[in-house]
Every structure is written in C-alpha cells, then in structure tokens.
Design a protein around this motif. Sequence first.
Motif, PDB file in Angstrom:
ATOM      1  N   ALA A 113      51.753 -17.828   3.171  1.00 18.95           N
ATOM      2  CA  ALA A 113      51.409 -16.405   3.267  1.00 18.95           C
ATOM      3  C   ALA A 113      51.274 -15.977   4.723  1.00 18.95           C
ATOM      4  O   ALA A 113      51.106 -16.804   5.615  1.00 18.95           O
ATOM      5  CB  ALA A 113      50.097 -16.132   2.537  1.00 18.95           C
ATOM      6  N   LYS A 114      51.337 -14.672   4.943  1.00 21.49           N
ATOM      7  CA  LYS A 114      50.998 -14.077   6.229  1.00 21.49           C
ATOM      8  C   LYS A 114      49.592 -13.513   6.069  1.00 21.49           C
ATOM      9  O   LYS A 114      49.276 -12.912   5.038  1.00 21.49           O
ATOM     10  CB  LYS A 114      51.964 -12.962   6.589  1.00 21.49           C
ATOM     11  N   VAL A 115      48.752 -13.719   7.088  1.00 23.27           N
ATOM     12  CA  VAL A 115      47.348 -13.353   6.951  1.00 23.27           C
ATOM     13  C   VAL A 115      46.870 -12.550   8.158  1.00 23.27           C
ATOM     14  O   VAL A 115      47.107 -12.935   9.300  1.00 23.27           O
ATOM     15  CB  VAL A 115      46.466 -14.617   6.795  1.00 23.27           C
ATOM     16  N   ALA A 116      46.170 -11.459   7.872  1.00 26.01           N
ATOM     17  CA  ALA A 116      45.478 -10.677   8.898  1.00 26.01           C
ATOM     18  C   ALA A 116      43.985 -10.918   8.734  1.00 26.01           C
ATOM     19  O   ALA A 116      43.438 -10.722   7.644  1.00 26.01           O
ATOM     20  CB  ALA A 116      45.788  -9.197   8.746  1.00 26.01           C
ATOM     21  N   LEU A 117      43.360 -11.388   9.806  1.00 26.15           N
ATOM     22  CA  LEU A 117      41.921 -11.639   9.796  1.00 26.15           C
ATOM     23  C   LEU A 117      41.194 -10.473  10.453  1.00 26.15           C
ATOM     24  O   LEU A 117      41.522 -10.084  11.576  1.00 26.15           O
ATOM     25  CB  LEU A 117      41.592 -12.914  10.569  1.00 26.15           C
ATOM     26  N   PHE A 118      40.203  -9.951   9.770  1.00 26.43           N
ATOM     27  CA  PHE A 118      39.359  -8.886  10.292  1.00 26.43           C
ATOM     28  C   PHE A 118      37.940  -9.418  10.352  1.00 26.43           C
ATOM     29  O   PHE A 118      37.403  -9.860   9.342  1.00 26.43           O
ATOM     30  CB  PHE A 118      39.395  -7.664   9.363  1.00 26.43           C
ATOM     31  N   ASP A 119      37.354  -9.411  11.546  1.00 26.34           N
ATOM     32  CA  ASP A 119      35.999  -9.921  11.688  1.00 26.34           C
ATOM     33  C   ASP A 119      35.363  -9.297  12.911  1.00 26.34           C
ATOM     34  O   ASP A 119      36.054  -8.891  13.847  1.00 26.34           O
ATOM     35  CB  ASP A 119      36.006 -11.442  11.821  1.00 26.34           C
ATOM     36  N   LEU A 120      34.053  -9.269  12.907  1.00 28.94           N
ATOM     37  CA  LEU A 120      33.320  -8.728  14.037  1.00 28.94           C
ATOM     38  C   LEU A 120      33.470  -9.623  15.265  1.00 28.94           C
ATOM     39  O   LEU A 120      33.534  -9.138  16.387  1.00 28.94           O
ATOM     40  CB  LEU A 120      31.842  -8.584  13.655  1.00 28.94           C
ATOM     41  N   LEU A 173      47.459  -8.185  -1.096  1.00 28.26           N
ATOM     42  CA  LEU A 173      46.138  -8.637  -1.535  1.00 28.26           C
ATOM     43  C   LEU A 173      45.146  -8.400  -0.402  1.00 28.26           C
ATOM     44  O   LEU A 173      45.482  -8.622   0.768  1.00 28.26           O
ATOM     45  CB  LEU A 173      46.175 -10.126  -1.875  1.00 28.26           C
ATOM     46  N   ALA A 174      43.953  -7.946  -0.747  1.00 25.27           N
ATOM     47  CA  ALA A 174      42.866  -7.804   0.227  1.00 25.27           C
ATOM     48  C   ALA A 174      41.667  -8.581  -0.292  1.00 25.27           C
ATOM     49  O   ALA A 174      41.310  -8.488  -1.470  1.00 25.27           O
ATOM     50  CB  ALA A 174      42.494  -6.338   0.415  1.00 25.27           C
ATOM     51  N   VAL A 175      41.080  -9.384   0.589  1.00 26.47           N
ATOM     52  CA  VAL A 175      39.913 -10.180   0.229  1.00 26.47           C
ATOM     53  C   VAL A 175      38.744  -9.709   1.087  1.00 26.47           C
ATOM     54  O   VAL A 175      38.827  -9.735   2.315  1.00 26.47           O
ATOM     55  CB  VAL A 175      40.164 -11.684   0.469  1.00 26.47           C
ATOM     56  N   ASN A 176      37.686  -9.277   0.445  1.00 24.47           N
ATOM     57  CA  ASN A 176      36.501  -8.809   1.154  1.00 24.47           C
ATOM     58  C   ASN A 176      35.479  -9.935   1.204  1.00 24.47           C
ATOM     59  O   ASN A 176      34.786 -10.196   0.233  1.00 24.47           O
ATOM     60  CB  ASN A 176      35.926  -7.577   0.464  1.00 24.47           C
ATOM     61  N   SER A 177      35.430 -10.602   2.355  1.00 19.66           N
ATOM     62  CA  SER A 177      34.541 -11.739   2.519  1.00 19.66           C
ATOM     63  C   SER A 177      33.521 -11.501   3.630  1.00 19.66           C
ATOM     64  O   SER A 177      32.769 -12.393   3.978  1.00 19.66           O
ATOM     65  CB  SER A 177      35.381 -12.987   2.826  1.00 19.66           C
ATOM     66  N   ALA A 178      33.507 -10.311   4.198  1.00 24.31           N
ATOM     67  CA  ALA A 178      32.572 -10.008   5.281  1.00 24.31           C
ATOM     68  C   ALA A 178      31.156  -9.886   4.729  1.00 24.31           C
ATOM     69  O   ALA A 178      30.949  -9.405   3.622  1.00 24.31           O
ATOM     70  CB  ALA A 178      32.973  -8.715   5.985  1.00 24.31           C
ATOM     71  N   GLY A 179      30.216 -10.330   5.510  1.00 21.69           N
ATOM     72  CA  GLY A 179      28.826 -10.228   5.103  1.00 21.69           C
ATOM     73  C   GLY A 179      27.915 -10.662   6.223  1.00 21.69           C
ATOM     74  O   GLY A 179      28.356 -11.151   7.248  1.00 21.69           O
ATOM     75  N   LEU A 231      37.499 -17.817   6.225  1.00 21.02           N
ATOM     76  CA  LEU A 231      38.331 -18.700   7.047  1.00 21.02           C
ATOM     77  C   LEU A 231      38.978 -19.780   6.192  1.00 21.02           C
ATOM     78  O   LEU A 231      40.160 -20.088   6.346  1.00 21.02           O
ATOM     79  CB  LEU A 231      37.503 -19.323   8.166  1.00 21.02           C
ATOM     80  N   TYR A 232      38.224 -20.352   5.270  1.00 20.52           N
ATOM     81  CA  TYR A 232      38.779 -21.371   4.375  1.00 20.52           C
ATOM     82  C   TYR A 232      39.957 -20.804   3.581  1.00 20.52           C
ATOM     83  O   TYR A 232      41.020 -21.418   3.499  1.00 20.52           O
ATOM     84  CB  TYR A 232      37.691 -21.886   3.420  1.00 20.52           C
ATOM     85  N   TRP A 244      56.614 -14.501   0.393  1.00 25.55           N
ATOM     86  CA  TRP A 244      55.188 -14.824   0.374  1.00 25.55           C
ATOM     87  C   TRP A 244      54.368 -13.572   0.647  1.00 25.55           C
ATOM     88  O   TRP A 244      54.800 -12.673   1.352  1.00 25.55           O
ATOM     89  CB  TRP A 244      54.882 -15.913   1.397  1.00 25.55           C
ATOM     90  N   PRO A 245      53.170 -13.515   0.119  1.00 30.86           N
ATOM     91  CA  PRO A 245      52.365 -12.309   0.253  1.00 30.86           C
ATOM     92  C   PRO A 245      51.783 -12.125   1.651  1.00 30.86           C
ATOM     93  O   PRO A 245      51.660 -13.065   2.422  1.00 30.86           O
ATOM     94  CB  PRO A 245      51.240 -12.526  -0.762  1.00 30.86           C
ATOM     95  N   VAL A 246      51.416 -10.884   1.907  1.00 32.71           N
ATOM     96  CA  VAL A 246      50.637 -10.533   3.090  1.00 32.71           C
ATOM     97  C   VAL A 246      49.215 -10.300   2.593  1.00 32.71           C
ATOM     98  O   VAL A 246      49.001  -9.530   1.654  1.00 32.71           O
ATOM     99  CB  VAL A 246      51.190  -9.266   3.766  1.00 32.71           C
ATOM    100  N   VAL A 247      48.264 -10.991   3.213  1.00 26.79           N
ATOM    101  CA  VAL A 247      46.876 -10.921   2.757  1.00 26.79           C
ATOM    102  C   VAL A 247      45.988 -10.459   3.911  1.00 26.79           C
ATOM    103  O   VAL A 247      46.088 -10.982   5.014  1.00 26.79           O
ATOM    104  CB  VAL A 247      46.399 -12.300   2.250  1.00 26.79           C
ATOM    105  N   PHE A 248      45.139  -9.487   3.648  1.00 28.18           N
ATOM    106  CA  PHE A 248      44.148  -9.021   4.611  1.00 28.18           C
ATOM    107  C   PHE A 248      42.801  -9.619   4.195  1.00 28.18           C
ATOM    108  O   PHE A 248      42.403  -9.483   3.035  1.00 28.18           O
ATOM    109  CB  PHE A 248      44.032  -7.501   4.607  1.00 28.18           C
ATOM    110  N   ILE A 249      42.112 -10.271   5.132  1.00 29.71           N
ATOM    111  CA  ILE A 249      40.824 -10.899   4.830  1.00 29.71           C
ATOM    112  C   ILE A 249      39.761 -10.384   5.789  1.00 29.71           C
ATOM    113  O   ILE A 249      39.849 -10.606   6.999  1.00 29.71           O
ATOM    114  CB  ILE A 249      40.902 -12.440   4.938  1.00 29.71           C
ATOM    115  N   SER A 250      38.756  -9.701   5.254  1.00 27.59           N
ATOM    116  CA  SER A 250      37.608  -9.327   6.083  1.00 27.59           C
ATOM    117  C   SER A 250      36.641 -10.507   6.084  1.00 27.59           C
ATOM    118  O   SER A 250      36.542 -11.241   5.104  1.00 27.59           O
ATOM    119  CB  SER A 250      36.924  -8.068   5.545  1.00 27.59           C
ATOM    120  N   GLY A 251      35.979 -10.716   7.207  1.00 28.76           N
ATOM    121  CA  GLY A 251      35.103 -11.879   7.327  1.00 28.76           C
ATOM    122  C   GLY A 251      35.905 -13.158   7.435  1.00 28.76           C
ATOM    123  O   GLY A 251      35.442 -14.230   7.056  1.00 28.76           O
ATOM    124  N   GLY A 252      37.111 -13.052   7.979  1.00 30.83           N
ATOM    125  CA  GLY A 252      38.009 -14.202   8.038  1.00 30.83           C
ATOM    126  C   GLY A 252      37.764 -15.147   9.189  1.00 30.83           C
ATOM    127  O   GLY A 252      38.454 -16.155   9.321  1.00 30.83           O
TER     128      GLY A 252
END
Length: 99
Positions: free
Chosen positions: A28-35, A83-89, A17-18, A3-11
């Motif tokens: 998947a394995k997920v790393a959440l990056f958020d303020l 995979l990297a998902v940029n969802s921060a805003g 988060l969804y 399974w993939p490793v996914v980095f999500i900003s704004g997670g």
Amino acid sequence: MQWPVVFISGGGSGLGLYLCQRLLEGGAKVALFDLHLSADLREQLQQQFGEQALGFYEVDVCNAETLATAMAAASEKLGAPSLAVNSAGVQLAKEFLSY
C-alpha cells in the motif's frame, strides 16, 4: 490489482505506526498524519519502503483547516485515499487502576 492509498492519523507511533508498517509491507501507499513525526522515523521508513510509497504530514488533526491542506497534499502525492484510519489520540501516562 492496484494497492490502496491509506491515510493514517496518529501514524507516528503506537497502533497507527504498526498498521502503517504492515500496510507498506503489503504494497500500500501510506500518508502519515501526526502532531510529531521524528526525522529518525521518516528516514527509517523511507529507507525500508521508498519515498514514493510514503507521505509525512505534521499536523494537528483537531485543526480542520490545516488537516484539509495536509490531506490535499497527500492526495496529490499518493492519490485519493481508499481507506482512512483514525488512530490519533492523547496518551496519558497513568497506571490503569489509577483512573
């Protein structure tokens, strides 16, 4: 299949988060990056999906140095991202028609 490793900003909320929850459900394995990542959110996700599948990193994604440090820590824990998902805003609390 690995399974993939996914980095999500704004997670920590909203679409990030969804997506995190759906990916974890799929294995998947997920790393959440958020303020701001609440302790309640961390506990809930860890109980539901296990500590080994998750990484939590409170970081300002606008700061390249601290983001690089957090990403290195996430890669060490979970593996290299596929995979990297940029969802921060910034969320503005205004009605749509007032813009």
